[in-house]
Structures are given as C-alpha cells and as structure tokens.
Design a protein around this motif. Structure first.
Motif, PDB file in Angstrom:
ATOM      1  N   LEU A 149      -1.981   2.937  -3.709  1.00 28.02           N
ATOM      2  CA  LEU A 149      -2.216   2.724  -2.912  1.00 28.02           C
ATOM      3  C   LEU A 149      -1.374   3.813  -1.995  1.00 28.02           C
ATOM      4  O   LEU A 149      -0.943   5.059  -2.505  1.00 28.02           O
ATOM      5  CB  LEU A 149      -0.819   2.450  -3.787  1.00 28.02           C
ATOM      6  CG  LEU A 149      -1.008   0.965  -3.768  1.00 28.02           C
ATOM      7  CD1 LEU A 149       0.997  -0.307  -4.004  1.00 28.02           C
ATOM      8  CD2 LEU A 149      -0.734  -0.376  -2.840  1.00 28.02           C
ATOM      9  N   GLY A 186      -5.403  -2.612   5.341  1.00 29.98           N
ATOM     10  CA  GLY A 186      -4.013  -2.472   4.713  1.00 29.98           C
ATOM     11  C   GLY A 186      -3.459  -3.078   5.435  1.00 29.98           C
ATOM     12  O   GLY A 186      -4.089  -3.822   6.393  1.00 29.98           O
ATOM     13  N   ASP A 224      -1.684   0.775   2.787  1.00 31.14           N
ATOM     14  CA  ASP A 224      -3.304   1.041   2.938  1.00 31.14           C
ATOM     15  C   ASP A 224      -3.960   0.883   1.143  1.00 31.14           C
ATOM     16  O   ASP A 224      -2.807   1.725   0.399  1.00 31.14           O
ATOM     17  CB  ASP A 224      -3.615   2.155   3.268  1.00 31.14           C
ATOM     18  CG  ASP A 224      -3.884   2.392   4.296  1.00 31.14           C
ATOM     19  OD1 ASP A 224      -3.830   1.779   5.080  1.00 31.14           O
ATOM     20  OD2 ASP A 224      -4.076   3.474   5.116  1.00 31.14           O
ATOM     21  N   LEU A 225      -4.850   0.323   1.061  1.00 28.69           N
ATOM     22  CA  LEU A 225      -5.505  -0.047  -0.728  1.00 28.69           C
ATOM     23  C   LEU A 225      -6.260   0.832  -0.670  1.00 28.69           C
ATOM     24  O   LEU A 225      -7.499   0.079   0.429  1.00 28.69           O
ATOM     25  CB  LEU A 225      -5.195  -1.104  -1.095  1.00 28.69           C
ATOM     26  CG  LEU A 225      -5.685  -1.623  -2.177  1.00 28.69           C
ATOM     27  CD1 LEU A 225      -5.492  -0.743  -3.573  1.00 28.69           C
ATOM     28  CD2 LEU A 225      -6.695  -2.790  -2.801  1.00 28.69           C
TER      29      LEU A 225
END
Length: 155
Positions: free
Chosen positions: A56, A93, A76-77
């Motif tokens: 993450l 994300g 964001d991932l």
C-alpha cells in the motif's frame, strides 16, 4: 579483490530484495509532472509491504499551478512483478484532487475523487536508497497522465 566486490554486490542485492518482505516500510520524496496541463508538484509518501509482492502506498502531492492552489492524495495498491536491484510494479488505486482557482474566497474549493492506474520501477542506487519512476493516469478531469520521479529510502 574480485571476490570481495562480488560478495559486496551479492549482499547489496539481498538487502534490497529483502525490502519487499512483509512489514517493511519505504519513504518516498520527489516531484510530479502533469503531462497535459504541464504543472509541477512536490510529492511525499510511504509504502508498506503487507503481503508478498503487495504494498500500500499512500502519497500526497502539492501542485504549483500558475493560478490558484491544488493538491492530490493517492492511495495506491502496488503489485511487484520483479525483485532485486530493479523492481517493476503495476499500480491501481483511489485518488482525490482538491482545486481552488481563487484562494481566499470561501466556498470555491472543489473536490474531485477518482481512480488511477499505471506502472513504475524502483532502481537501487546504494544500500537503502533508490530511484523511483512512475507513470500513471488519473481519472479526474481529463484522465490526466502524470510522471513521477523521486528518491526512495528504506526503513
């Protein structure tokens, strides 16, 4: 002498590769550039590896437009495709954009939530420090493409 250099390189690669272990953190500082609007911004964020190859990465950008004030928050991932000295990832994300074209006048702040997707790479420079490059498209407004370049510090 060659053996010493090779051993040092192996330890360096192993140290960088271990930065992708669960529970590790990285701090990111750098700049962003909007390719269509041609705005520059300063970016800061962290990255937390919560599972193998998954992280993450919340980050915040303060933009420097010619008129007004704008900021951007991303959550964001990231999924890392490679490990080692050059770590390539894809991302997706949530993104939230705040803009005020007339600062100081109440009620003119606009909030524009949306999504983003892209890809990036972290390249190790020295032990614990790397160069991060990222290209992503944000869905707010005109699907703005953004380029980010910055330094990454492993904790």
């Amino acid at each position: 002498m060659k053996k010493l250099v090779i051993i040092c390189l192996i330890f360096g690669v192993v140290a960088i590769a271990q930065a992708q272990e669960q529970g590790d953190f990285r701090v990111q500082l750098g700049g962003e550039y909007k390719l269509q609007i041609q705005d520059f911004g300063a970016n800061a964020g962290v990255e937390y590896f919560f599972a193998d190859k998954f992280a993450l990465a919340p980050n915040f950008t303060y933009w420097f437009p010619q008129v007004g004030r704008s900021m951007n928050f991303n959550m964001d991932l990231r999924y890392y495709l490679t490990e080692g000295v050059s770590q390539v990832y894809v991302l997706g994300g949530y993104s939230n954009y705040w803009i005020n074209l007339q600062p100081g006048i109440p009620g003119l702040n606009q909030t524009r939530p949306g999504g983003n997707f892209g890809l990036g790479a972290m390249i190790a420079l020295v032990d614990g420090i790397g160069l991060n490059t990222e290209f992503k498209v944000q869905s707010q407004n005109t699907r703005q493409p953004v380029l980010r370049v910055g330094l990454v510090f492993g904790l």
